[in-house]
Design an enzyme around this catalytic site. Structure first.
Site, PDB file in Angstrom:
ATOM      1  CG  ASP A  36       6.905  -3.211   5.916  1.00  0.00           C
ATOM      2  OD1 ASP A  36       6.494  -3.053   4.763  1.00  0.00           O
ATOM      3  OD2 ASP A  36       8.097  -3.164   6.229  1.00  0.00           O
ATOM      4  CB  THR A  81       4.372  -4.839   1.058  1.00  0.00           C
ATOM      5  OG1 THR A  81       5.669  -4.739   0.521  1.00  0.00           O
ATOM      6  CG2 THR A  81       3.495  -5.608   0.113  1.00  0.00           C
TER       7      THR A  81
END
Lengths: 365, 1248
Positions: free
Chosen positions: B449, B727
């Site tokens: 992430d 993301t």
């Protein structure tokens, strides 16, 4: 972590009394705050002091040479010793027609005695051990091996009345009488007997066998016990002898009352079952009188009471005379094996040296 | 950003800016929502929502009426005819066992394991006398020990869960009972209760917010535990409850009936209605306080419990974690099965052997008569089972429990590692799953992430350019540039945020002198043009910003003397240096992702009207007035900022005349009430006014990376680990971060969604044209997608991802086409729609292949679900071991999907951590976790398994050889007790310690040579090849252990003439040889000798002799004559030098060839590890010297121009501001204000 370390440092440099107290407080406070901080020990951080050996050429090659030389040394010693041991092996199965015991191999022959003549060329030095040997005889067969009652054999009278099931199929006889000693091993006890005569000028002189102390001390004194009943015979009341036995256990050795029951030496030797299908078992020592120094050269005759049937399963019977050395009896296998392995070690060290020289590790990242 | 984006409306191309549809939306839901699309939500509260279908509204809750929920209609069948209320109590139960159920349940669980079950079956077989070749205790004792150890571990785990549950269930909360609030424990809360919560309380259940001490029943909550987002969210009570339910008395009389959806796990959705005094009010998620959140900034709030305990959304979300297994686990299981097969084959072979032997010899041997009339085949059959029992130790019973112990130890080492301990937050690393450690040494792909994982999610105002002059480099007050600056001292400013750091003193001087108009304008803009909300606390101002970027900008302005003090619905008050001024806000043109800018139109106290605008450079430059100055210089500065991977925003203003504004305002109002296409109309209006802007300057914000991220990524890349960033952020932000963390470099060719789609289409078209060759050619390696040399990188958005992978919902597409008045285009070879599933699969394979050719892959704008999908694609088609790392609730999906999930802990969010397997505080610890702990764990586990299999083969196969000399009678070669204790006492400790402590090279070298990680990825240290090597090694050793003593025993006698060739002596010689061999063998394999290892090896041998002499002693035989039958065997056998020589020879032959082969192998084909190990000393010295010299600071290379802008993806608080509900009113003005706000009609409220 670093911050704490730095703190400790500043603390340690402050020598003043008040400041050190302050320091302590600070540290206590810090410890409380950092409740989750792992311990900084060599173990938790996997930094235990350790030796990290490598199989480097400097260790392996000389190591192999040394081990090789040591093995060769042991091998030579074993080989020489083994060579010095005298062994005389005589087969008396009686399978061949010309064998003196051939006559005993007929069915329906009982109490057959055959004489085995042989001669010794040179003195059989030291105490001579006399063994009987069986081959193709599977004392290590599992079911045979468990067919005994250790409790009974340790002299427990309750198991005289009701032997353990492990003795199957020799627990009770047809009349439902308990068999003592029960089980296959005891039942199949070797029952040939031997008498050795030296023939000097046509007269036979008995060479006495010392049958005492041929079993392990622990077997005789601990593992096997007669029930503490005197006379021993009474303990065997309402029991029967093993089916194949000719005499009950308490009459195995009529000459020596202490050699009867479960602690009869021949019984003990038999009960210590062999590891492999070809085995020898000690029958007696020749260490009495004139024969204490060994069997002189000459001709001998062995009178064998031939009872034990082996031909049905292709087994063979033999007797062995042997003396011993520090390493025991004659066995060239171990010496040769040591010599071979030792030489191989030396050879491999040379090979490794060559390989090492050839692939000398290129220095690179 | 020069790329021209396709207009999002007309085209079917995916829009890079928007996230694809919500995660859990199913086709059905899409269908429903699009069908009923134009229908706006029913305004007003009098009618129930039209789409509230009865099935969805099955959950009924009545306030203050506990008996209501126990009515028979709310009962559900639990067990047979016992019924229970369907409403859970609020007590949660995560434990598995209680006092009564522990034993049966735990045993049941343990016997579900094949190995344990196998031993149970063996135990039962051993009871059958005909085939019992080993006494019962040989199996029972190890089994009991194994079950016991596992049981104790489970017990400890469960006790911890009991404690945790108890702690949570005993938390205190105020519940309205008998007309007044009483303190109660959480576990006693029931559905329908009214509860009172104070500031900083955890919310005990899913609660409908009724009222709070804040105006309009606004209530701030921190949802960190749910979704990991640290910014506060606001919840609103219904107007009716806000007005009527403030007092305890009123609350006690509250008797509404809530009808809502059944409990579910969707955190983003809640639908319900409240029936109160005959009227229906719609409820949605904005009214709900969810369990796990924390009340912030709200003194007191009241709520009604809707879902309690297990029904709450957080509980529905947790729980069912997929059981993860490692590759090694699977391999190990297959090997155990292989051993089973081998065992059966061997047993069958020996059974046949027995049949023939019995035919030839056994049946004729009178002494073997056993009274049973069985023919030889039947005997063979029995012998088969007998051998299954006798050879059972080939399947290592203690394998599983040992593996578990080792893994537990590894996990502890991870927990204890100080170098993965984050001092600032006092967070150690935590291995939450103890079963995956060795997998850490095999990672090939990392999915990370961005926000909060790679970055700190902290924005820092770093630099700025004002009127062509750049600030931000360290300088003295006089403006001299310094190498390293000391931060500016803010003591002159009482409002300054002390944590704000800035090193350019000249800018401060400039502002404070007040000479530079531009600079003042710059910060004034920053303090005015935003949607931040402010809160006055005792110790100063607290800003609540929708995006951290905005917060950073406003904070910067605050420190430079332009302090944003307060706002109302239509005014903003700031303090300009020493002077407080209030500006009238005429319009707020909020940020959205298409506009990429926000503007505010203000009326100055002196009557001037001015528009302030901030936005991305690309959009701003298009709208600048030709007269605007500093364009070039600012552009240059922007380039420089972008190269330093800073996020930039351009600031500009425009003066409006009153007439101009009036004219626009009129049109604006019309647009606001436009019935159709209101958004587009508004956009046009905004467009109109935001033109001819005058540039002031630009800001540069650093999206602060976590410490050591670039270095970690570089290290991991050297270990051949590919890193993908997934993301939800925008493409530009993600790309920017990609550069700043050195994932992307300048020499990389970057490919975007369009190129990828094109390439895939081409390949697909070719495949369609020549299907035959492609199908046949599937085995040959596919040709590269990027034939040109050089590095490639892929940046792809969620929309493209769906397009490429055909994940797009067909129905939705059709609907969209229909709406646009187009027919779906007919299928033709050029079309990219799949013809069948296999083609879809080929497409996915192609995509994964292509992505894997790239050095770096960045997927932006992806939903949590897509994150999971990407991970599973790689898992599925690459058969690679994957790791996901993230910090928020949106990462939960991929964390659970990946082979290993890592959560960033120590931040407020717990959701990611709760579903992760490992948790630590900083991304950079990943390096240590993988390269040190993972690698060690893998090597240790492989060493352990290889040796463990070997030692059991060497041990068991001796029986096999012995069979040929014992009539295939399943006679074992050792004493029964030795068999019982071999795995438990004599051979397990040293190898267990190797599994726990061994290090081929230390941690520093592991990190220095990332290449050492490669064998793990290839699975080179433990596979079938190694297994067979272990097998052959075992066979060899067992041969030696049997045949050397065999040779020695063939004809021999002892020193004293007694025949030592008895079975018991033989068993002792083989057993002793075995013990020496295996313990010396593990010594050879130990590369890290601590005193514990020494102790264990010597100890094992000592224990062997100790136990043997005990078991062979007189005393124990006297007590148990039939159990301990080897009386005196050890003492009699081991006093023969001849047997010692046999043992030495056996051990020598077992070990020497292995040493020789190892040495030759390492010399001829040395592995990287061998080389490092060989030069270990040298490298360690080097490292020491390196540590002495400080490493030079990390240098950023020159990078090509990239653009970035500083808005995170969420919309601002503009709606909230304009609705006026949340704004803190000055106490004096309270009454008046409240009136005015209340009376503003809905539409007029937006008229700002």
């Amino acid at each position: 972590m670093l911050a704490n370390a730095a703190n400790n440092e500043t603390c340690s440099t402050n020598i003043g009394n008040s400041s050190s107290r302050l320091c302590n407080q600070k540290m206590v406070k810090e410890e409380q705050e950092l409740a989750n901080r792992p311990d900084n020990t060599a173990f938790t951080q996997q930094r235990l002091p350790a030796w990290q050996p490598m199989l480097s050429a400097g260790i392996v090659i000389p190591g192999f040479v040394l081990i090789g030389l040591a093995f060769i040394g042991i091998g030579v010693a074993l080989f020489v010793t083994s060579r010095s041991i005298q062994v005389l092996e005589l087969d008396y199965t009686g399978l061949e027609q010309n064998s003196p015991c051939f006559k005993c191999t007929y069915p329906n022959v009982s109490n057959c005695v055959c004489d085995l003549d042989f001669s010794i060329d040179s003195l059989f030095k030291g105490t001579v051990f006399f063994y009987y040997g069986l081959s193709n005889y599977f004392q290590n067969f599992r079911k045979y091996g468990v067919s005994k009652d250790d409790v009974q054999l340790s002299g427990d009278l309750t198991n005289f009345k009701s032997p353990s099931d492990t003795c199957s199929p020799y627990v009770y006889d047809r009349n439902n009488q308990p068999i003592v000693p029960c089980g296959s091993i005891a039942n199949s006890m070797f029952n040939d007997t031997f008498q050795l005569f030296q023939k000097i000028n046509g007269t036979k002189t008995l060479v006495p066998f010392d049958g005492k102390g041929i079993a392990w001390w622990t077997d005789y004194n601990i593992k096997y016990r007669n029930p503490s009943v005197t006379p021993l015979k009474n303990a065997f009341n309402s029991t029967v002898k093993p089916i194949f036995w000719s005499k009950p256990a308490y009459e195995l050795d009529t000459s020596d009352p202490a050699n009867n029951g479960f602690i009869n030496q021949n019984f003990l030797v038999w009960m210590r079952r062999a590891a492999l299908p070809n085995f020898r078992k000690l029958y007696g020592r020749i260490d009495e009188g004139v024969y204490a120094q060994g069997l002189p050269a000459g001709s001998y005759s062995l009178a064998i009471t031939y009872n034990y049937p082996v031909l049905s399963f292709g087994g063979r019977k033999k007797v062995v005379f042997s003396n011993v050395s520090w390493m025991g009896g004659k066995n060239e296998f171990l010496g040769i094996a040591y010599l071979v392995i030792g030489s191989l070690c030396v050879l491999m060290s040379i090979v490794m040296l060559i390989v090492y020289a050839k692939f000398k590790f290129p220095e690179e990242d | 950003m020069s790329r021209q984006r396709a207009d999002s409306d007309g085209s079917l191309e995916p829009d890079d800016e928007v996230m694809p549809y919500s995660d859990d939306e199913t086709d059905d839901e899409l269908d429903v929502s699009s069908e009923g699309e134009p229908e706006p939500p029913v305004a007003g509260a009098l009618h129930p929502p039209a789409d509230a279908r009865p099935s969805e509204m099955a959950w009924k809750v009545k306030a203050n009426d506990r008996p209501y929920h126990h009515l028979p209609e709310f009962k559900k069948k639990v067990f047979l005819c016992i019924k229970k209320s369907r409403y859970s109590g609020n007590a949660i139960k995560t434990y598995k066992y209680n006092v009564l159920t522990f034993l049966p349940l735990n045993l049941y669980e343990q016997f579900k394991r094949v190995a344990n079950l196998y031993f149970l079956v063996l135990l039962i077989l051993q009871i059958i006398p005909d085939i019992a070749t080993l006494p019962w205790y040989t199996t029972l004792i190890p089994l009991v020990v194994v079950l016991g150890v596992t049981g104790i571990k489970d017990l400890v785990d469960d006790l911890a869960r009991h404690r945790m549950d108890k702690e949570i269930n005993s938390r205190k909360c105020e519940v309205l009972l008998d007309g007044r609030f009483q303190e109660s424990k959480w576990r006693n809360i029931q559905v329908g209760d009214v509860v009172r919560m104070k500031k900083n309380d955890f919310i005990p259940a899913d609660i409908l917010l009724l009222s709070s001490s804040n105006p309009n029943s606004l209530c701030y909550v921190e949802t960190a535990e749910l979704d990991g987002e640290t910014n506060l969210k606001f919840k609103l009570g219904l107007r009716v409850t806000d007005e009527r339910l403030q007092e305890e008395r009123q609350l006690a009389e509250f008797n509404a009936l809530i009808e809502c959806e059944e409990p579910n796990n969707r955190l983003d959705k809640f639908v319900g209605t409240m029936l109160y005094e005959g009227k229906r009010y719609p409820l949605d998620l904005d009214n709900m306080l969810l369990r796990g959140c924390k009340i912030r900034n709200t003194e007191v709030s009241h709520g009604l419990v809707i879902f309690a305990g297990a029904d709450t959304k957080i509980m529905k979300n947790g729980g069912k974690t997929r059981f993860k297994r490692t590759k090694i686990d699977e391999l190990m299981n297959y090997m155990v099965y292989s051993i089973f097969v081998l065992l059966i084959l061997v047993a069958a072979g020996l059974a046949i052997g027995h049949t023939y032997w019995y035919e030839a010899i056994g049946s004729k041997a009178w002494y073997l008569f056993d009274g049973k009339n069985q023919n030889s085949s039947y005997r063979g059959f029995l012998m088969f089972w007998g051998y299954i029992i006798a050879l059972n130790t080939m399947v290592p019973i203690s394998l599983y429990v040992s593996v578990e112990v080792i893994r537990l130890g590894q996990s502890k080492f991870i927990n204890w590692d100080l170098q993965m301990y984050f001092l600032e937050k006092d967070t150690p690393a935590k291995a939450r799953t103890t079963t995956l450690n060795e997998q850490l040494g095999q990672i090939e792909y990392i999915f990370s992430d961005k926000t909060g994982t790679l970055t700190q999610n902290v924005m820092q105002f770093k630099k700025c350019t004002i009127a062509g002059r750049s600030y931000g480099e360290p300088t003295t007050a006089a403006g001299l540039v310094l190498e390293r600056g000391r931060p500016v001292d803010w003591s002159w400013n009482q409002y300054a945020d002390r944590s704000f750091q800035f090193v350019d003193h000249s800018l401060v001087e400039c502002i404070r002198s007040g000479k530079d108009k531009d600079a003042n304008e710059f910060f004034k803009l920053l303090s005015l043009c935003h949607t931040v909300m402010v809160e006055h606390k005792d110790d100063g101002l607290v800003y609540q910003a929708a995006s951290p970027d905005e917060g950073a900008l406003v904070t910067a302005a605050r420190n430079f003397g332009y302090v944003f003090l307060s706002r109302t619905q239509d005014t903003i008050t700031i303090k300009e240096m020493e002077e407080e001024r209030t500006y009238e806000m005429l319009a707020l043109l909020d940020f959205n992702s298409d506009r990429k800018r926000m503007s505010i139109i203000l009326k100055f106290p002196d009557g001037r009207i001015r528009l302030y605008c901030k936005g991305a450079d690309t959009v701003i430059y298009e709208r600048l007035s030709p007269k605007s100055k500093h364009k070039e210089t600012t552009q240059t500065a922007l380039d420089i900022f972008a190269n330093a991977t800073l996020r930039t925003l351009c600031l500009c203003y425009k003066d409006l005349s009153a007439d101009e504004y009036e004219a626009w305002s009129k049109l604006h109002q019309e647009a606001q009430v436009a019935m159709s296409d209101r958004d587009a109309a508004l956009d046009r209006m905004y467009e109109q006014i935001e033109s001819n802007l005058m540039l002031i300057g630009a800001t540069a914000i650093e999206d602060k990376l976590q410490d050591g991220v670039p270095e970690t990524i570089a290290k991991l890349a050297k270990a051949d680990i590919k890193i993908w960033v997934l993301t939800g952020d925008k493409k530009e932000t993600a790309e920017n971060i990609g550069y700043s963390c050195s994932l992307l470099t300048d020499n990389m060719q970057i490919h975007y969604g369009e190129d990828v789609n094109e390439k895939l289409k081409v390949r697909q078209a070719r495949r369609r044209l020549e299907p035959a060759t492609f199908r046949q050619g599937t085995k040959k390696p596919a040709e590269a997608f990027f034939p040109e040399p050089g590095k490639n990188a892929l940046i792809i958005t969620g929309g493209w991802l769906n397009e490429i992978l055909y994940e797009k919902k067909k129905k939705r597409r059709r609907l969209r086409l229909r709406r646009l008045g187009k027919r779906p285009p007919p299928s033709n070879p050029q079309d990219c729609q799949p013809m069948d599933d296999s083609e879809k699969e080929m497409r996915q394979i192609d995509f994964v292949d292509m992505a894997c050719e790239c050095e770096a892959v960045i997927c932006c704008r992806v939903t949590p679900k897509q994150k999971g999908n990407v991970v599973s694609l790689v898992k599925k088609y690459k058969k690679a071991v994957t790791l996901s790392i993230g910090d928020g609730a949106n990462d939960v999906n991929m964390i659970k999907t990946a082979d290993i999930g890592v959560g960033i802990s120590g931040q407020e969010g717990m959701q990611a951590v709760m579903s992760s397997d490992y948790a630590f505080a900083q991304f950079r610890y990943l390096e240590r976790l993988l390269l040190v702990h993972g690698r060690w764990s893998y090597i240790r586990m492989c060493k352990f398994l290889r040796y463990f299999f070997f030692k059991n083969f060497a041990f068991t196969l001796v029986h096999f050889w012995y069979s040929f000399f014992s009539g295939f009678s399943s006679q074992v070669a050792y004493e029964d007790w030795f068999i019982t204790l071999y795995n438990l006492c004599y051979s397990s400790l040293p190898v267990l310690l190797v599994g726990l402590l061994d290090q081929d090279v230390n941690d520093k070298l592991s990190l220095k040579f990332p290449k050492l990680y490669l064998p793990g990825q290839q699975g080179a240290l433990f596979n079938y090849r190694n297994f067979f090597i272990s097998l052959f090694h075992g066979i060899f050793v067992s041969l030696v252990i049997f045949f050397i003593p065999y040779g020695a025993f063939l004809q021999t006698m002892g020193q004293d003439g007694e025949a030592p060739s008895d079975y018991q002596s033989f068993a002792i010689v083989t057993a002793s040889s075995l013990i020496f061999t295996v313990n010396l063998q593990i010594s050879l394999e130990t590369s890290y000798w601590t005193f514990v290892n020494c102790f264990a090896v010597l100890g094992s041998i000592a224990i062997y002799f100790g136990i043997m002499f005990d078991i062979h002693s007189a005393g124990i035989h006297v007590i148990f004559p039939s159990v301990f039958t080897f009386t005196g065997a050890a003492s009699n056998a081991l006093r023969q030098p001849y047997l010692w020589l046999t043992i030495i020879l056996t051990v020598g032959i077992s070990l020497l060839p292995v040493i020789c082969i190892q040495f030759l192998h390492k010399s001829i084909w040395p592995s990287v590890g061998d080389k490092v190990q060989r030069n270990r000393k040298k490298y360690e010295m080097e490292l020491l010297q390196e540590e002495k010299k400080k490493a030079p600071a990390f240098e950023r290379g020159r990078r090509s121009r990239r653009s970035a802008y500083a808005f995170s993806h969420s919309r601002g608080y503009a709606d909230l501001i304009s609705s006026g509900r949340s704004i803190r009113r000055r106490p004096a003005a309270r009454g008046v204000f409240q009136e005015s706000i209340r009376e503003v009609p809905q539409t007029a409220a937006e008229n700002i």
